[in-house]
Write an enzyme that holds these catalytic residues in place. Structure first.
Site, PDB file in Angstrom:
ATOM      1  N   ASP A 298       1.007  -1.167   0.211  1.00 24.65           N
ATOM      2  CA  ASP A 298       0.233  -0.246  -0.211  1.00 24.65           C
ATOM      3  C   ASP A 298       1.222   1.103   0.502  1.00 24.65           C
ATOM      4  OD1 ASP A 298      -2.792   1.059  -0.027  1.00 24.65           O
ATOM      5  OD2 ASP A 298      -1.924   1.967   2.150  1.00 24.65           O
ATOM      6  N   GLU A 346       0.890  -0.456  -5.243  1.00 23.57           N
ATOM      7  CA  GLU A 346      -0.468  -0.058  -5.446  1.00 23.57           C
ATOM      8  C   GLU A 346       0.277   2.170  -5.683  1.00 23.57           C
ATOM      9  OE1 GLU A 346      -2.247   3.453  -4.265  1.00 23.57           O
ATOM     10  OE2 GLU A 346      -1.834   2.953  -2.191  1.00 23.57           O
ATOM     11  N   ASP A 398     -11.623   1.012  -1.242  1.00 28.62           N
ATOM     12  CA  ASP A 398     -11.862   2.263  -0.305  1.00 28.62           C
ATOM     13  C   ASP A 398     -12.901   3.014  -1.475  1.00 28.62           C
ATOM     14  OD1 ASP A 398      -9.868   2.816   1.287  1.00 28.62           O
ATOM     15  OD2 ASP A 398      -8.036   2.780  -0.093  1.00 28.62           O
TER      16      ASP A 398
END
Length: 530
Positions: A298, A346, A398
Site C-alpha cells: 500500500d 499500489e 476504498d
C-alpha cells in the site's frame, strides 16, 4: 510470473458470514474458497491480517508480524476439544455489519478458557509440541509482541509512549526483564492466540492451494505508532526522546479528500534502515509472504518520495515531499527474496515519472481502477491504454460499490459537481456500449476482458450491492470496515456467470477439464442476460 492471467475477488475475512460477531478463518472461509473454485477465480485478495486498534482499521495494526485474534474460529477450538459447544452460547449475532466490540469481548473470554484447557489437559500433548515449535520459529518477533500486548492490558490500553514505567517505555533490557517476569502468564496467553491464528491460517492456505487459489495479502507501507514494531525498534522511526512522532505520514489532497489524508503514522528513519542494509523491511516482507502467496504494498509511491507533515497539524494540506530509499531498497529485496518479487505496487494518487520508473524497472505490476477511468484527464485508467503487467480493479476497498458509484447518491456526492458526474457516467455508458442498468457486471466484464494480467472485483460488486455495503471511506475514522457477507448471499452468489467470463477471457487458474467446459456452456445464457 508472480501475477499471471487470473481473475480475483476482494473480501476481507472479517466480512465473511458466521464467526460470532465478525468473520473468521473457519468454515465460512472454506465455503468462500469453494465458491471461488466453482467460479474459476484464482486469487482471493484480503486486507492486512494483523491485530487492529480502536478504529478496527486493518491498516493500523499493532504488529507487522502477528495475526488478528478476532479472526480465530472458535468452532475450530471446539473441534480441537479446547472448548465445549456450550461455551459458545451467548455469542454475538451475525448481522450484515461486524460488531467488533462484542466479538472482541466474547472471543477473549473463550480464548482464555481454551488456553486454560490447553495448559491443563494431557490429551493435547501433540498440540503442545506444535506450540513449542511455533514459539521457537517465531521467537524473533513473538516475545516482543506478547510483552507489548500484555503491557497494554496491564496499563488499561494506554499507548506505549504513555506507559508510566520509563524503562519499559524505552524498551531497555532492565524494563523488558522486569515485565517479562511480572506478565509471564499474560504473555503466554497472547502467544497461544498467535499459535492458534497461524495454525488456522495455514490450514486455510492448504485448502486454497488444493483449489488452485492464491492468497493476495496487503502490507501497509507505514506502521501504527502504537504498535509492537515501533515500540521494540524505535531507532528505525523518526521519534523524539519521549517516543512521540516528529512527523506524520499522509498524502496531500486527492480524489478521496479535499484536505488530504492525515494518517498520523510516524515516518521511517531511512538512514538508520539503510545502515542496517534494509534488514527491517526484508524481515517484514518475508514474514508476510509466509502468510500469503502474493502481496500488495500500500502507498508504493512512498518508497520514491513520501509526504511529511509536521506534528501538530490537523490536516495533510501542509506537508512536503521527501525523497525515499528508491532503488536501493529493491536491490536488497531482489538479493534476499529473489528476482521475481510477487509484489503488486499500489500506485494510485499523485504518481510521477520517477515513481513509474521505480515500479517498472523492478518488474512490478501497477494498479488501474475502472471507477477512475471515465472522468476527464483519466485516460490512463481506460483499458485500451493498459500494458499486460497490470492489475485491473473494478474498484478497491476504498471505493464505492459500483452500484453506489453509478447511482452517485448520498452525502459523499453532495459536494461534487453534478454536471461532471453526469459526464463521467455518460462516458462509461458510451465506452461500454451499455445502458448502465447492469454497471457492476459490465465493468467486471471490461476488467476480465482487458489485457491486464490480473483482474480484481469486489465481492459487493459480484452481488451488485448498494453503497451501504461499502467497506471504507478514506479519512473517516469510526464506523468503517464493518460490512459483512451473509450466508444466504454466499450460497446464492452467481458463480456460473463469473465462470463463463473467466473461461471466455482465458483467466482459469488451470486448464479446465472437459466436464468443466461443458458446465460453462450451461450457464452462458444466464451470463448473457446480465
Amino acid at each position: 510470473m508472480p501475477f499471471p492471467r487470473l481473475a480475483g475477488i476482494i473480501l476481507h475475512p472479517t466480512s465473511l458470514p458466521g464467526g460470532h460477531g465478525v468473520g473468521d478463518l473457519g468454515q465460512a472461509a472454506r465455503d468462500f474458497a469453494d465458491f471461488l473454485h466453482k467460479a474459476g477465480i484464482g486469487v482471493w485478495q484480503v486486507l492486512p491480517l494483523g491485530p487492529t486498534g480502536g478504529a478496527n482499521s486493518p491498516y493500523q495494526t499493532m504488529s507487522s508480524y502477528a495475526g488478528n485474534p478476532l479472526l480465530i474460529s472458535l468452532d475450530n477450538l471446539v473441534e480441537l476439544e479446547l472448548l465445549d459447544r456450550n461455551d459458545l452460547n451467548g455469542a454475538p449475532g451475525n448481522s450484515m455489519y461486524a460488531d467488533y466490540a462484542a466479538a472482541a469481548a466474547f472471543k477473549e473470554r473463550a480464548l482464555r478458557k481454551a488456553q486454560d484447557r490447553f495448559l491443563d489437559a494431557r490429551a493435547h500433548a501433540d498440540l503442545a509440541r506444535e506450540f513449542e515449535l511455533f514459539r521457537q520459529i517465531h521467537k524473533s518477533w513473538l516475545d516482543d509482541f506478547a510483552l507489548f500486548m500484555a503491557a497494554k492490558d496491564f496499563y488499561k490500553g494506554q499507548p506505549w509512549y504513555e506507559w508510566p514505567d520509563r524503562d519499559l517505555r524505552r524498551h531497555t533490557p532492565e524494563g523488558i526483564e522486569k515485565f517479562r517476569r511480572l506478565l509471564a502468564h499474560e504473555m503466554r496467553f497472547h502467544k497461544f492466540c498467535q499459535f492458534i491464528f497461524f495454525r488456522q491460517l495455514a490450514a486455510l492456505k492448504r485448502y486454497l492451494t488444493d483449489r488452485d487459489i492464491k492468497l493476495l495479502g496487503d502490507v501497509p507501507i507505514y506502521c501504527a505508532h502504537d504498535s509492537a514494531d515501533v515500540w521494540s525498534e524505535p531507532h528505525f522511526f523518526l521519534l523524539d526522546e519521549d517516543g512521540q512522532a516528529d512527523f506524520q505520514a499522509g498524502v496531500p489532497p486527492d480524489y478521496f479528500s479535499a484536505t488530504g489524508q492525515l494518517w498520523g503514522n510516524p515516518l521511517y528513519d531511512w538512514k538508520a534502515i539503510r545502515d542496517d542494509n534494509f534488514g527491517w523491511w526484508v524481515r517484514r516482507v518475508r514474514a508476510t509472504l509466509a502468510m500469503v502467496d502474493m502481496l500488495r504494498i500500500d502507498h508504493f509511491r512512498g518508497f520514491q518520495a513520501y509526504w511529511a507533515v509536521d506534528k501538530g497539524e490537523t490536516t495533510a494540506i501542509k506537508g512536503r515531499w521527501v525523497e525515499g530509499p528508491g532503488q536501493a531498497l529493491f536491490d536488497v529485496f531482489k538479493k534476499e527474496l529473489g528476482d521475481n518479487l510477487p509484489i503488486l505496487a499500489e500506485d494510485l494518487g499523485v504518481i510521477t515519472p520517477k515513481v513509474d520508473t521505480l515500479r517498472t524497472q523492478n518488474g512490478l505490476p501497477g494498479m488501474k481502477v475502472l471507477h477512475f477511468a471515465f472522468s476527464s484527464g483519466a485516460e490512463a485508467y481506460l483499458p485500451h491504454n493498459y500494458e499486460p503487467n497490470t492489475v485491473c480493479y473494478v474498484a478497491t476497498h476504498d471505493n464505492d460499490t459500483t452500484r453506489g458509484w453509478y447511482e452517485a447518491t448520498g452525502p459523499d456526492y453532495d459536494h461534487m459537481d453534478r454536471y461532471g458526474l453526469d459526464q463521467e457516467r455518460d462516458c462509461a455508458r458510451r465506452y461500454l456500449g451499455r445502458d448502465g442498468s447492469g454497471m457492476a457486471w459490465d465493468l467486471m466484464r471490461l476488467a476480465f476482458s482487458s489485457v491486464a494480467n490480473t483482474a480484481m472485483v469486489l465481492m459487493q460488486d459480484v452481488l451488485d450491492l448498494p453503497n451501504s455495503c461499502r467497506m471504507n471511506r478514506p479519512g473517516l475514522g469510526e464506523g468503517q470496515w464493518r460490512w459483512r457477507l451473509t450466508s444466504d448471499q454466499l450460497a446464492n452468489a452467481p458463480y456460473g456467470g463469473i465462470r463463463d467470463m473467466v473461461h471466455l477471457y482465458g483467466r482459469e487458474p488451470v486448464k479446465p477439464a472437459k466436464e468443466i467446459i461443458e458446465d460453462v456452456r450451461t450457464v452462458r445464457e444466464d451470463t448473457l442476460s446480465r
